[in-house]
Design a protein around this motif. Structure first.
Motif: not given
Length: 205
Positions: A155-157, A8-25
């Motif tokens: 939304g959905p998971t 593995a290689s973890a240092g990936l840039a943040a995933l861009a997802v067109a989803t509103p921010a969540l109040a909780a995980p």
């Protein structure tokens, strides 16, 4: 060949997802429900290897315990998990696949017949990261086997990517396209002997 999927290689840039921010995980119960809602799935993927190189291809999942990583041409390599083993075909070799137990890979945790992330000591991290939920899981009986970092949108998971850290500390990132679930996948896709025959190799089993 590099153990393409599980290292593995973890240092990936943040995933861009067109989803509103969540109040909780997203809850662990909901994520477990999501995995248990399908037996088969398919997606295109982009893979960041431990050395920083990038591969692309197609992923097929057939729970429990089966997965197939086909890499785009001209790469004829393949990762095939079936019957409790992971088989890695190196396109540069005619010696047959390298094989090791699926149970020793963190990906086994989400290929189980029933996924239960609420199991004691399985999840070691669970948090919201912008518009995504991150879960880091390991085999509670064998943490030395490494871990898998799963990233979900809501939304959905939906599973969007994972980072597998293997037992040597190396990391591989797999970024998924749209994961299509409930797809028809032929049994021969996960048949090791059929793959050996297709490649003109002799099975040692």
């Amino acid at each position: 060949m590099k153990r393409r999927m599980f290292l593995a290689s973890a240092g990936l840039a943040a995933l861009a997802v067109a989803t509103p921010a969540l109040a909780a995980p997203i809850s662990l119960d909901e994520i477990s429900r999501y995995f248990n809602s399908f037996r088969t799935a398919q997606s295109d993927f982009t893979q960041v290897n431990p050395d920083g190189s990038i591969s692309t291809g197609r992923l097929m999942i057939h729970r429990p315990g089966r997965v197939r990583f086909e890499y785009d041409a001209p790469d004829q390599s393949l990762v095939l998990a079936s019957a409790g083993s992971v088989n890695i075909f190196d396109a540069r070799s005619n010696a047959g696949p390298s094989t090791y137990p699926l149970s020793r890979t963190p990906l086994n945790l989400i290929l189980d017949d029933t996924v239960n992330l609420a199991r004691d000591r399985m999840v070691v991290e669970h948090f919201e990261d912008g518009p995504t939920t991150v879960v880091v899981a390991q085999d509670p009986s064998h943490p030395e086997y490494g871990n898998i970092r799963l990233v979900f949108s809501a939304g959905p998971t939906e599973l969007r990517q994972w980072v597998v850290t293997d037992d040597t500390g190396r990391q591989t990132t797999v970024i998924l396209g749209s994961l299509r679930t409930g797809v028809q996948l032929g049994s021969l896709l996960f048949n090791l002997d059929a793959e050996m025959q297709r490649r003109g190799l002799v099975s040692n089993r």
